[in-house]
Scaffold this motif. Structure first.
Motif, PDB file in Angstrom:
ATOM      1  N   ASN A   6      52.225  33.700  27.940  1.00  0.00           N
ATOM      2  CA  ASN A   6      51.004  33.959  28.688  1.00  0.00           C
ATOM      3  C   ASN A   6      51.100  35.281  29.436  1.00  0.00           C
ATOM      4  O   ASN A   6      52.135  35.948  29.421  1.00  0.00           O
ATOM      5  N   ASP A   7      50.015  35.647  30.110  1.00  0.00           N
ATOM      6  CA  ASP A   7      49.984  36.836  30.964  1.00  0.00           C
ATOM      7  C   ASP A   7      49.823  36.372  32.402  1.00  0.00           C
ATOM      8  O   ASP A   7      48.709  36.122  32.871  1.00  0.00           O
ATOM      9  N   ILE A   8      50.941  36.231  33.089  1.00  0.00           N
ATOM     10  CA  ILE A   8      50.942  35.734  34.462  1.00  0.00           C
ATOM     11  C   ILE A   8      51.040  36.883  35.449  1.00  0.00           C
ATOM     12  O   ILE A   8      50.353  36.908  36.470  1.00  0.00           O
ATOM     13  N   ALA A   9      51.899  37.850  35.148  1.00  0.00           N
ATOM     14  CA  ALA A   9      52.071  39.025  36.006  1.00  0.00           C
ATOM     15  C   ALA A   9      52.472  40.199  35.132  1.00  0.00           C
ATOM     16  O   ALA A   9      52.991  40.029  34.025  1.00  0.00           O
ATOM     17  N   TYR A  10      52.219  41.404  35.639  1.00  0.00           N
ATOM     18  CA  TYR A  10      52.548  42.636  34.923  1.00  0.00           C
ATOM     19  C   TYR A  10      53.391  43.534  35.815  1.00  0.00           C
ATOM     20  O   TYR A  10      53.225  43.561  37.033  1.00  0.00           O
ATOM     21  N   GLY A  11      54.267  44.329  35.178  1.00  0.00           N
ATOM     22  CA  GLY A  11      55.151  45.223  35.913  1.00  0.00           C
ATOM     23  C   GLY A  11      56.467  44.524  36.201  1.00  0.00           C
ATOM     24  O   GLY A  11      56.493  43.379  36.658  1.00  0.00           O
ATOM     25  N   CYS A  12      57.576  45.208  35.930  1.00  0.00           N
ATOM     26  CA  CYS A  12      58.874  44.533  35.980  1.00  0.00           C
ATOM     27  C   CYS A  12      59.269  44.089  37.381  1.00  0.00           C
ATOM     28  O   CYS A  12      59.925  43.057  37.545  1.00  0.00           O
ATOM     29  N   SER A  13      58.892  44.837  38.398  1.00  0.00           N
ATOM     30  CA  SER A  13      59.210  44.411  39.765  1.00  0.00           C
ATOM     31  C   SER A  13      58.507  43.103  40.096  1.00  0.00           C
ATOM     32  O   SER A  13      59.093  42.198  40.700  1.00  0.00           O
TER      33      SER A  13
ATOM     34  N   ASP B  53      53.174  46.199  40.690  1.00  0.00           N
ATOM     35  CA  ASP B  53      54.384  45.794  41.407  1.00  0.00           C
ATOM     36  C   ASP B  53      54.124  44.999  42.677  1.00  0.00           C
ATOM     37  O   ASP B  53      55.056  44.698  43.419  1.00  0.00           O
ATOM     38  N   ALA B  54      52.871  44.665  42.961  1.00  0.00           N
ATOM     39  CA  ALA B  54      52.597  43.821  44.122  1.00  0.00           C
ATOM     40  C   ALA B  54      53.118  42.416  43.864  1.00  0.00           C
ATOM     41  O   ALA B  54      53.118  41.932  42.729  1.00  0.00           O
ATOM     42  N   ASP B  55      53.576  41.752  44.920  1.00  0.00           N
ATOM     43  CA  ASP B  55      54.035  40.376  44.776  1.00  0.00           C
ATOM     44  C   ASP B  55      52.919  39.515  44.196  1.00  0.00           C
ATOM     45  O   ASP B  55      51.800  39.522  44.715  1.00  0.00           O
ATOM     46  N   PRO B  56      53.187  38.770  43.121  1.00  0.00           N
ATOM     47  CA  PRO B  56      52.173  37.844  42.614  1.00  0.00           C
ATOM     48  C   PRO B  56      51.836  36.805  43.681  1.00  0.00           C
ATOM     49  O   PRO B  56      52.726  36.211  44.291  1.00  0.00           O
ATOM     50  N   LEU B  57      50.565  36.618  43.929  1.00  0.00           N
ATOM     51  CA  LEU B  57      50.095  35.687  44.947  1.00  0.00           C
ATOM     52  C   LEU B  57      49.603  34.416  44.274  1.00  0.00           C
ATOM     53  O   LEU B  57      48.650  34.448  43.490  1.00  0.00           O
ATOM     54  N   HIS B  58      50.256  33.289  44.545  1.00  0.00           N
ATOM     55  CA  HIS B  58      49.862  32.015  43.956  1.00  0.00           C
ATOM     56  C   HIS B  58      49.101  31.200  44.986  1.00  0.00           C
ATOM     57  O   HIS B  58      49.628  30.881  46.051  1.00  0.00           O
TER      58      HIS B  58
ATOM     59  N   ALA C  75      48.526  45.281  49.495  1.00  0.00           N
ATOM     60  CA  ALA C  75      49.399  44.347  48.798  1.00  0.00           C
ATOM     61  C   ALA C  75      50.454  43.781  49.732  1.00  0.00           C
ATOM     62  O   ALA C  75      50.765  42.603  49.702  1.00  0.00           O
ATOM     63  N   LEU C  76      51.019  44.646  50.593  1.00  0.00           N
ATOM     64  CA  LEU C  76      52.068  44.193  51.486  1.00  0.00           C
ATOM     65  C   LEU C  76      51.541  43.194  52.500  1.00  0.00           C
ATOM     66  O   LEU C  76      52.262  42.326  52.964  1.00  0.00           O
ATOM     67  N   GLY C  77      50.249  43.304  52.871  1.00  0.00           N
ATOM     68  CA  GLY C  77      49.708  42.435  53.897  1.00  0.00           C
ATOM     69  C   GLY C  77      49.109  41.151  53.380  1.00  0.00           C
ATOM     70  O   GLY C  77      48.616  40.349  54.166  1.00  0.00           O
ATOM     71  N   LEU C  78      49.126  40.934  52.071  1.00  0.00           N
ATOM     72  CA  LEU C  78      48.453  39.782  51.485  1.00  0.00           C
ATOM     73  C   LEU C  78      49.383  38.580  51.431  1.00  0.00           C
ATOM     74  O   LEU C  78      50.530  38.684  51.008  1.00  0.00           O
ATOM     75  N   SER C  79      48.886  37.437  51.868  1.00  0.00           N
ATOM     76  CA  SER C  79      49.669  36.207  51.821  1.00  0.00           C
ATOM     77  C   SER C  79      48.800  35.097  51.251  1.00  0.00           C
ATOM     78  O   SER C  79      47.585  35.253  51.098  1.00  0.00           O
ATOM     79  N   ALA C  80      49.433  33.960  50.959  1.00  0.00           N
ATOM     80  CA  ALA C  80      48.723  32.881  50.269  1.00  0.00           C
ATOM     81  C   ALA C  80      47.496  32.408  51.033  1.00  0.00           C
ATOM     82  O   ALA C  80      46.506  32.008  50.444  1.00  0.00           O
ATOM     83  N   GLY C  81      47.525  32.454  52.349  1.00  0.00           N
ATOM     84  CA  GLY C  81      46.392  31.988  53.128  1.00  0.00           C
ATOM     85  C   GLY C  81      45.199  32.911  53.111  1.00  0.00           C
ATOM     86  O   GLY C  81      44.123  32.550  53.609  1.00  0.00           O
ATOM     87  N   ASP C  82      45.367  34.101  52.535  1.00  0.00           N
ATOM     88  CA  ASP C  82      44.278  35.076  52.541  1.00  0.00           C
ATOM     89  C   ASP C  82      43.215  34.792  51.492  1.00  0.00           C
ATOM     90  O   ASP C  82      42.119  35.340  51.570  1.00  0.00           O
ATOM     91  N   LEU C  83      43.528  33.989  50.492  1.00  0.00           N
ATOM     92  CA  LEU C  83      42.551  33.617  49.477  1.00  0.00           C
ATOM     93  C   LEU C  83      42.524  32.104  49.331  1.00  0.00           C
ATOM     94  O   LEU C  83      43.561  31.438  49.431  1.00  0.00           O
TER      95      LEU C  83
ATOM     96  N   ILE D  97      47.117  32.855  40.053  1.00  0.00           N
ATOM     97  CA  ILE D  97      48.106  33.859  40.436  1.00  0.00           C
ATOM     98  C   ILE D  97      47.407  35.211  40.401  1.00  0.00           C
ATOM     99  O   ILE D  97      46.855  35.616  39.382  1.00  0.00           O
ATOM    100  N   PHE D  98      47.413  35.898  41.543  1.00  0.00           N
ATOM    101  CA  PHE D  98      46.692  37.160  41.678  1.00  0.00           C
ATOM    102  C   PHE D  98      47.661  38.285  42.027  1.00  0.00           C
ATOM    103  O   PHE D  98      48.632  38.075  42.749  1.00  0.00           O
ATOM    104  N   GLN D  99      47.373  39.473  41.497  1.00  0.00           N
ATOM    105  CA  GLN D  99      48.089  40.687  41.885  1.00  0.00           C
ATOM    106  C   GLN D  99      47.098  41.673  42.472  1.00  0.00           C
ATOM    107  O   GLN D  99      45.978  41.822  41.968  1.00  0.00           O
ATOM    108  N   THR D 100      47.522  42.356  43.528  1.00  0.00           N
ATOM    109  CA  THR D 100      46.654  43.351  44.150  1.00  0.00           C
ATOM    110  C   THR D 100      46.885  44.747  43.595  1.00  0.00           C
ATOM    111  O   THR D 100      46.146  45.669  43.932  1.00  0.00           O
TER     112      THR D 100
END
Length: 357
Positions: free
Chosen positions: A320-327, A139-144, A14-22, A133-136
């Motif tokens: 809607n359901d965009i992201a889960y987890g409060c962080s 609490d992973a940063d949502p990836l748009h 999760a920490l290594g994922l950035s927008a350019g990865d997908l 919008i993807f989560q790995t």
């Protein structure tokens, strides 16, 4: 529960994922169709990196089922989503899909007719903006991932399709099991109290840290109104039953990762009712609301009252359901914070923890 080695692996990913990865592309099989039944969209999610990427495959274009994979509009007006809105347990393996390094996954989206209120919008050209919008993981940063929308013209048949026939009701627990019935009643009471506490705090501390964290950048009156509708449980906010059994959308299977879901009843583009279905996981594995005092509230599994609040935000405001987890929810854009059901759960529980614990 994941073993420690797996958790560490997911965290690093999760920490290594950035927008350019997908990368995501979407195509319409036909640019013009006679009926909404003929709409077919193909989404391709590609991983151009040298490492496998594992992401949640719900409420985005990787999900070809009845959750929200597209934001649909016509003539610059949103078309109401009438499919399934869920609360998920992000520790469940079944929610994830792995996109191999250098490979792609293609998903065909069919049977879209019951998932959007095409009948109110009428014939014409519809724009389908993919939910990318993807989560790995928790609490992973949502990836748009930025992706171009596609358009499809519907020339004739936009009649309303019912995903599952429902009836209008008040927020009424419906359960033949006495123990579970009481759990639903208690959870509904907590959900209304949590929303009421949040609404009160918005008025008394309009720039408080809880509001700023979960709804900063939004009109406070809008968020207050959303919370107040849940707290008041008024007929004007629609009517519904909350079930402890039955699974008309077939989402509550063992290890499915689905805690609860909501089905909406709409008329002329408006929500007039809904039904909420609580899966076995809700009763067996979700904590009581007072337990957040010791265990925190970040996870969707932290509080039954929080889960019902999440679902009631779907039922009353069409969130809607965009992201889960409060962080993760705290890191969304202002617009996504307002639209995301879990932000309502998080603020309600944050106020509870501050003032009750």
């Amino acid at each position: 529960m994941f073993r420690a080695s797996v958790i560490l692996g997911l965290s690093a990913l999760a920490l290594g994922l950035s927008a350019g990865d997908l990368k995501v592309s979407v195509k319409a099989i036909k640019p013009s169709v006679e009926s909404v039944d003929d709409i077919i969209l193909t989404a391709v999610v590609s991983n151009p990196t040298t490492k496998d990427i594992r992401v949640i495959a719900k409420n985005n274009v990787l999900d070809g089922s009845t959750t929200s994979s597209f934001a649909v509009s016509k003539d610059d007006s949103s078309v109401l989503f009438t499919g399934v809105r869920t609360t998920l347990d992000l520790s469940a393996d079944a929610l994830y899909v792995t996109i191999p390094a250098g490979s792609s996954i293609a998903v065909n989206h069919t049977a879209l007719g019951p998932l959007y209120d095409f009948s109110t919008a009428g014939t014409g050209t519809y724009t389908f903006a993919p939910n990318t919008i993807f989560q790995t993981g928790p609490d992973a940063d949502p990836l748009h991932v930025e992706t171009k929308p596609v358009s499809v013209e519907v020339t004739r048949d936009v009649a309303k399709r019912e995903l599952i026939p429902l009836e209008r009701r008040l927020s009424t627990p419906s359960c033949g099991d006495g123990g579970r019935l009481q759990v639903i009643r208690d959870s509904l009471s907590y959900a209304r109290s949590l929303a009421g506490g949040a609404a009160t705090d918005i008025r008394s501390h309009p720039n408080g840290p809880e509001y700023s964290t979960y709804f900063g950048g939004n009109n406070q009156d809008d968020i207050w109104f959303g919370m107040d509708k849940i707290a008041g449980d008024l007929a004007s906010s629609g009517t519904r039953s909350i079930f402890c059994s039955g699974d008309p959308a077939n989402l509550c299977g063992a290890n499915s990762g689905v805690i609860a879901y909501t089905l909406l009843i709409t008329q002329n583009g408006n929500i007039i009712g809904s039904d909420i279905y609580l899966c076995d996981f809700f009763f067996n594995s979700v904590g009581t609301t007072p337990s957040v005092c010791q265990n925190g509230y970040d996870s969707t599994t932290s509080s039954r009252g929080g889960v019902v609040l999440h679902e009631l935000s779907h039922a009353t405001s069409g969130t809607n359901d965009i992201a889960y987890g409060c962080s993760a929810c705290a890191r969304l854009s202002p617009g996504d914070k307002r639209a995301n059901a879990d932000n309502y759960r998080c603020m309600g529980l944050a106020i509870y923890k501050d003032y009750v614990c």
